[in-house]
Design a protein around this motif. Structure first.
Motif, PDB file in Angstrom:
ATOM      1  N   ALA A 114     -34.346 -26.333  28.400  1.00 40.82           N
ATOM      2  CA  ALA A 114     -33.196 -25.845  28.727  1.00 40.82           C
ATOM      3  C   ALA A 114     -32.423 -24.999  27.584  1.00 40.82           C
ATOM      4  O   ALA A 114     -32.880 -25.099  26.421  1.00 40.82           O
ATOM      5  N   ILE A 115     -31.267 -24.282  27.813  1.00 40.97           N
ATOM      6  CA  ILE A 115     -30.738 -23.549  26.717  1.00 40.97           C
ATOM      7  C   ILE A 115     -29.394 -23.937  26.726  1.00 40.97           C
ATOM      8  O   ILE A 115     -28.602 -24.278  27.900  1.00 40.97           O
ATOM      9  N   LEU A 116     -28.627 -24.124  25.793  1.00 38.53           N
ATOM     10  CA  LEU A 116     -27.363 -24.794  25.567  1.00 38.53           C
ATOM     11  C   LEU A 116     -26.690 -23.813  24.582  1.00 38.53           C
ATOM     12  O   LEU A 116     -27.395 -23.484  23.460  1.00 38.53           O
ATOM     13  N   GLY A 117     -25.413 -23.387  24.518  1.00 40.16           N
ATOM     14  CA  GLY A 117     -24.521 -22.666  23.450  1.00 40.16           C
ATOM     15  C   GLY A 117     -23.172 -22.798  23.866  1.00 40.16           C
ATOM     16  O   GLY A 117     -22.744 -22.975  25.133  1.00 40.16           O
ATOM     17  N   GLY A 118     -22.290 -22.579  22.511  1.00 38.08           N
ATOM     18  CA  GLY A 118     -21.036 -22.565  22.724  1.00 38.08           C
ATOM     19  C   GLY A 118     -20.488 -21.212  22.104  1.00 38.08           C
ATOM     20  O   GLY A 118     -21.031 -20.655  21.178  1.00 38.08           O
ATOM     21  N   SER A 119     -19.509 -20.853  22.783  1.00 37.53           N
ATOM     22  CA  SER A 119     -18.575 -19.441  22.506  1.00 37.53           C
ATOM     23  C   SER A 119     -19.798 -18.374  22.734  1.00 37.53           C
ATOM     24  O   SER A 119     -20.175 -18.179  23.861  1.00 37.53           O
ATOM     25  N   LEU A 152     -20.869 -23.652  27.039  1.00 32.31           N
ATOM     26  CA  LEU A 152     -19.518 -24.020  26.541  1.00 32.31           C
ATOM     27  C   LEU A 152     -18.589 -22.973  26.034  1.00 32.31           C
ATOM     28  O   LEU A 152     -18.888 -22.198  25.261  1.00 32.31           O
ATOM     29  N   PHE A 153     -17.490 -22.519  26.875  1.00 32.73           N
ATOM     30  CA  PHE A 153     -16.619 -21.592  26.747  1.00 32.73           C
ATOM     31  C   PHE A 153     -17.494 -20.309  26.398  1.00 32.73           C
ATOM     32  O   PHE A 153     -16.954 -19.497  25.510  1.00 32.73           O
ATOM     33  N   GLY A 154     -18.109 -19.927  27.167  1.00 31.96           N
ATOM     34  CA  GLY A 154     -18.942 -18.640  27.256  1.00 31.96           C
ATOM     35  C   GLY A 154     -18.211 -17.609  27.805  1.00 31.96           C
ATOM     36  O   GLY A 154     -17.643 -17.698  28.915  1.00 31.96           O
ATOM     37  N   ASP A 173      -7.670 -21.513  25.796  1.00 27.49           N
ATOM     38  CA  ASP A 173      -8.661 -20.629  24.823  1.00 27.49           C
ATOM     39  C   ASP A 173      -8.065 -19.272  24.668  1.00 27.49           C
ATOM     40  O   ASP A 173      -7.904 -18.559  25.851  1.00 27.49           O
ATOM     41  N   PRO A 174      -7.691 -18.831  23.678  1.00 31.94           N
ATOM     42  CA  PRO A 174      -7.138 -17.390  23.406  1.00 31.94           C
ATOM     43  C   PRO A 174      -8.435 -16.504  23.294  1.00 31.94           C
ATOM     44  O   PRO A 174      -8.250 -15.297  23.368  1.00 31.94           O
ATOM     45  N   ARG A 175      -9.498 -16.880  23.044  1.00 34.27           N
ATOM     46  CA  ARG A 175     -10.508 -15.858  22.790  1.00 34.27           C
ATOM     47  C   ARG A 175     -11.424 -15.719  24.048  1.00 34.27           C
ATOM     48  O   ARG A 175     -11.673 -14.670  24.358  1.00 34.27           O
ATOM     49  N   VAL A 176     -12.000 -16.562  24.601  1.00 27.97           N
ATOM     50  CA  VAL A 176     -12.611 -16.753  25.893  1.00 27.97           C
ATOM     51  C   VAL A 176     -11.742 -17.242  26.938  1.00 27.97           C
ATOM     52  O   VAL A 176     -11.533 -18.643  27.209  1.00 27.97           O
ATOM     53  N   LEU A 177     -10.950 -16.634  27.928  1.00 25.57           N
ATOM     54  CA  LEU A 177     -10.006 -17.026  28.758  1.00 25.57           C
ATOM     55  C   LEU A 177     -10.555 -17.942  29.804  1.00 25.57           C
ATOM     56  O   LEU A 177     -11.719 -17.674  30.156  1.00 25.57           O
ATOM     57  N   GLN A 178     -10.046 -18.824  30.259  1.00 29.97           N
ATOM     58  CA  GLN A 178     -10.366 -19.845  31.193  1.00 29.97           C
ATOM     59  C   GLN A 178     -11.044 -19.035  32.413  1.00 29.97           C
ATOM     60  O   GLN A 178     -12.054 -19.462  33.197  1.00 29.97           O
ATOM     61  N   VAL A 179     -10.453 -17.923  32.890  1.00 32.05           N
ATOM     62  CA  VAL A 179     -10.974 -16.925  33.766  1.00 32.05           C
ATOM     63  C   VAL A 179     -12.241 -16.634  33.857  1.00 32.05           C
ATOM     64  O   VAL A 179     -13.254 -16.518  34.746  1.00 32.05           O
ATOM     65  N   GLU A 180     -12.911 -16.590  32.609  1.00 28.32           N
ATOM     66  CA  GLU A 180     -14.206 -16.346  32.564  1.00 28.32           C
ATOM     67  C   GLU A 180     -15.104 -17.247  32.897  1.00 28.32           C
ATOM     68  O   GLU A 180     -16.226 -16.847  33.760  1.00 28.32           O
ATOM     69  N   GLU A 224      -7.208 -28.428  25.156  1.00 31.59           N
ATOM     70  CA  GLU A 224      -8.537 -27.618  24.147  1.00 31.59           C
ATOM     71  C   GLU A 224      -8.288 -26.171  24.091  1.00 31.59           C
ATOM     72  O   GLU A 224      -7.811 -25.880  25.224  1.00 31.59           O
ATOM     73  N   GLY A 225      -8.514 -25.685  23.151  1.00 33.76           N
ATOM     74  CA  GLY A 225      -8.800 -24.148  23.176  1.00 33.76           C
ATOM     75  C   GLY A 225     -10.143 -23.992  22.912  1.00 33.76           C
ATOM     76  O   GLY A 225     -10.876 -24.028  23.627  1.00 33.76           O
ATOM     77  N   HIS A 226     -10.477 -22.924  21.983  1.00 35.96           N
ATOM     78  CA  HIS A 226     -11.800 -22.300  21.944  1.00 35.96           C
ATOM     79  C   HIS A 226     -12.554 -23.302  20.787  1.00 35.96           C
ATOM     80  O   HIS A 226     -12.592 -23.436  19.724  1.00 35.96           O
ATOM     81  N   GLY A 227     -13.088 -24.374  21.594  1.00 41.81           N
ATOM     82  CA  GLY A 227     -13.746 -25.539  20.812  1.00 41.81           C
ATOM     83  C   GLY A 227     -13.161 -26.779  20.996  1.00 41.81           C
ATOM     84  O   GLY A 227     -11.795 -26.766  21.170  1.00 41.81           O
ATOM     85  N   PHE A 228     -13.749 -27.767  20.590  1.00 43.21           N
ATOM     86  CA  PHE A 228     -12.955 -29.159  20.711  1.00 43.21           C
ATOM     87  C   PHE A 228     -12.551 -29.511  19.264  1.00 43.21           C
ATOM     88  O   PHE A 228     -13.047 -29.433  18.455  1.00 43.21           O
ATOM     89  N   VAL A 229     -11.170 -29.967  19.442  1.00 46.18           N
ATOM     90  CA  VAL A 229     -10.895 -30.762  17.996  1.00 46.18           C
ATOM     91  C   VAL A 229     -10.289 -32.101  18.329  1.00 46.18           C
ATOM     92  O   VAL A 229      -9.930 -32.836  17.211  1.00 46.18           O
ATOM     93  N   LYS A 230     -10.407 -32.721  19.650  1.00 50.86           N
ATOM     94  CA  LYS A 230     -10.149 -34.236  19.815  1.00 50.86           C
ATOM     95  C   LYS A 230     -11.576 -35.001  20.242  1.00 50.86           C
ATOM     96  O   LYS A 230     -12.275 -34.583  21.019  1.00 50.86           O
TER      97      LYS A 230
END
Length: 643
Positions: free
Chosen positions: A491-496, A519-521, A581-588, A611-617
């Motif tokens: 499989a392939i996995l990636g964030g951002s 993940l938020f791509g 997320d201000p970088r990759v908007l949810q609409v993406e 959460e925004g661009h990545g998890f902090v919690k």
């Protein structure tokens, strides 16, 4: 080394610090000789019982270290006694992450930054000794950062885009009354660099592309501006630190070389000299407060390494009893008598150590939860393979203990963020959880990744979703040739940016992978490049030069955008997204999920409202990554037991 913010990487790799006895280097042999055993299996939540720490600012009396930690599930500021003992909470946020920046030089107040729900609009706060806090950068829709302390310790420097959302100005804020003075009005689109301790000079960067930039010396009182690195061709120049006496500027440059070295510019004479060079990129150079030492970070083949040098002679400082593995985040005490650092071999979380220069290090933290056996975790290794066109491509490989030729394992190709980021040897909870559950993980550093010279770095410019994706697909062959990977279960996995690569693989190379986790791509490059946050204004042109201008390169951007080829998705897809997320908007994510579902393929979609661009919690990391493993188990192993 790229300038400006990485489009799709929220958290920058920290400046590496010292390294003790090195991990084995070079290319891994793929023969099936590793000891095979069945480790205890841990739930994803177990890995988040571990505690993460970073940062180390010394208190005025040198008895405590200020750190950031997520031990409660939310990042907060803590004080750790140098003599040993439990971390003492200084902030107690239960909603928004708090990141510690610095103790005040003469008392126990601290500086910290925090945003709201991951929106990246950070403000700078002071936490008083009595626990009350003060926002020293108040206002709406602004972003502020701490730049450091003046040499006399009477004030600290802050950058903020409150005047113009596109550009960051620099303010000097007094430590007693918090009176603000504008030091530098940024009307030229500079990226802000270091400030001399006497407040006389500022070093600023003007980027033309992500691999071509000049350094400008600004005399703050007169406003005069001088280009220190005028050149032809592509040369990356990055200022790192003024000398303690303010007579020279250290900067990084790859002029005449594949890799960046440390250069010294003498302000009075205008002469430049190379003072430290390695066969890898130097990441940074920072003087200690006392001026005796210089900390040099080096990116040594995916291993963040560094040296402590004598600041006068640039000779390495001998250190005793350093722990095995990689050490990061060095911090030297204000009087140059001691230093703190983090260490890990990549299989366990970083622990904080402290030492005098004449003594041996003492560990101050126990980041690995006692219920997890260290032998069950995986020490990653660096490997290389020959890609589709013969280019040698590196990456970081995690081989699960249970994988063998007789029991071939499923695999996950993991793509880092950026573009231009780098997967490095170091602890990562998700990668360890995947390996623990029997997945071979290959964290690829495809062409365009940083750390391997400027030629490799530029190989994907205006070729995203093509040249770089070719490397990702070609890595499957390397995995199969290990002898312990099942060719039918990769499989392939990636964030951002890596999330984009996941979607690109499933749409542009739809037969390559068995499943994909995004993940938020990005799904639509035209929209993402047109909605870049305003505070990236100084870097916009350089970003367009690498990725493409949505106004003039729309045909190519449409060709490589997964959304416009979503009808080709034919394998299971999972998408995780932060609502703020201000970088990759949810609409993406919304649109690619809707499009994939129209194909009738299995699609799982999880949106995190806080959460925004990545998890902090932690709770969101546990929830999200638990579902990722369940998803992979279902479609690569044929099982689906909630972790």
């Amino acid at each position: 080394m790229r300038h400006g913010p990485q489009l799709l990487s929220r958290v920058a790799v920290p400046l590496a610090a010292i390294v003790g006895p090195a991990l084995a280097s070079g290319q891994q042999t793929h023969s099936d000789t590793a000891k095979v055993f069945t480790p205890a299996t841990y739930a994803v939540a177990d890995f988040y019982r571990n505690t993460s720490y970073f940062g180390a600012s010394w208190s005025a009396d040198r008895s405590r270290l200020l750190v950031s930690s997520n031990q409660t599930g939310i990042w907060n500021a803590y004080a750790i006694p140098v003599s040993g003992g439990a971390a003492q909470p200084l902030t107690r946020s239960t909603t928004d992450a708090v990141f510690a920046q610095s103790y005040f030089p003469h008392d126990d107040r601290i500086l910290f930054t925090s945003d709201r729900g991951g929106n990246e609009l950070t403000h700078v706060y002071v936490r008083n000794v009595d626990g009350t806090t003060r926002d020293v950068t108040p206002g709406e829709k602004l972003k502020a950062s701490v730049l450091g302390w003046a040499g006399d310790d009477r004030s600290f420097f802050v950058s903020t885009n409150e005047r113009d959302p596109k550009y960051f100005d620099v303010y000097d804020i007094t430590a007693d009354s918090f009176r603000r003075t504008l030091l530098f009005r940024n009307d030229s689109g500079f990226t802000i660099g270091p400030i001399s301790r006497d407040r006389r000079y500022l070093a600023a960067v003007k980027s033309r592309t992500t691999s071509d930039a000049d350094i400008y010396l600004v005399e703050l009182k007169t406003g005069s501006v001088k280009n220190l690195t005028a050149h032809t061709g592509n040369v990356n120049n990055t200022p790192t630190a003024f000398s303690p006496d303010g007579t020279a500027l250290l900067f990084l440059s790859d002029a005449g070389s594949e890799f960046a070295s440390v250069r010294r510019y003498d302000i009075a004479s205008g002469r430049t000299a190379t003072v430290y060079q390695q066969s890898w990129d130097v990441l940074g150079a920072t003087y200690s407060k006392g001026g005796r030492y210089l900390v040099i970070g080096v990116n040594a083949d995916s291993r963040a390494a560094a040296r402590i040098l004598d600041a006068r002679t640039f000779a390495p400082v001998a250190l005793k009893g350093m722990p095995d593995g990689l050490v990061r985040g060095v911090s030297i005490s204000p009087n140059d008598s001691a230093f703190a650092f983090y260490a890990s071999d990549g299989s366990v979380p970083n622990d904080l150590f402290v030492s005098s220069f004449a003594g041996t290090p003492r560990r101050l933290t126990d980041a690995l939860d006692a219920r997890i056996a260290r032998r069950d975790l995986v020490v990653p290794s660096v490997v290389r393979f020959s890609s589709y066109d013969g280019v040698s491509v590196p990456g970081v490989l995690y081989r699960p203990h249970q994988a063998s030729a007789a029991a071939k394992a499923p695999a996950v190709v993991l793509v880092h963020g950026g573009p231009g980021g780098q997967s490095q040897v170091g602890y990562d909870a998700l990668e360890q959880a995947l390996a623990n559950h029997g997945y071979v993980v290959f964290a690829i550093n495809n062409r365009g990744s940083s750390g391997y010279g400027k030629t490799f770095f530029a190989m994907d410019d205006l070729k995203h979703g093509e040249a770089d994706l070719g490397d990702v697909v070609a890595s499957k062959r390397m995995l199969i040739e290990t002898g312990y990977v099942d060719s039918a279960r990769i499989a392939i996995l990636g964030g951002s940016y890596g999330g984009y690569m996941t979607l690109a693989a499933l749409t542009l190379q739809p037969d390559a992978f068995k499943a994909g986790v995004d993940l938020f791509g990005i799904s639509n490059w035209q929209r993402t490049l047109s909605s870049i946050p305003p505070w990236w204004g100084a870097f916009r042109d350089a970003l367009y030069a690498e990725l493409g201008d949505p106004k003039t390169d729309s045909v190519r951007l449409r060709r490589i955008s997964p959304l416009f080829h979503a009808e080709r998705i034919k394998v299971p897809l999972m998408v995780l997204q932060g609502a703020n997320d201000p970088r990759v908007l949810q609409v993406e994510s919304d649109e690619i999920v809707a499009a994939a579902r129209r194909n009738g393929v299995p699609v799982e979609y999880v949106v995190f409202p806080d959460e925004g661009h990545g998890f902090v919690k932690k709770e969101n990391e546990i929830a999200g990554y638990s579902k990722v493993i369940v998803f992979l188990d279902k479609y690569l192993k044929g099982t689906a037991v909630m972790q």
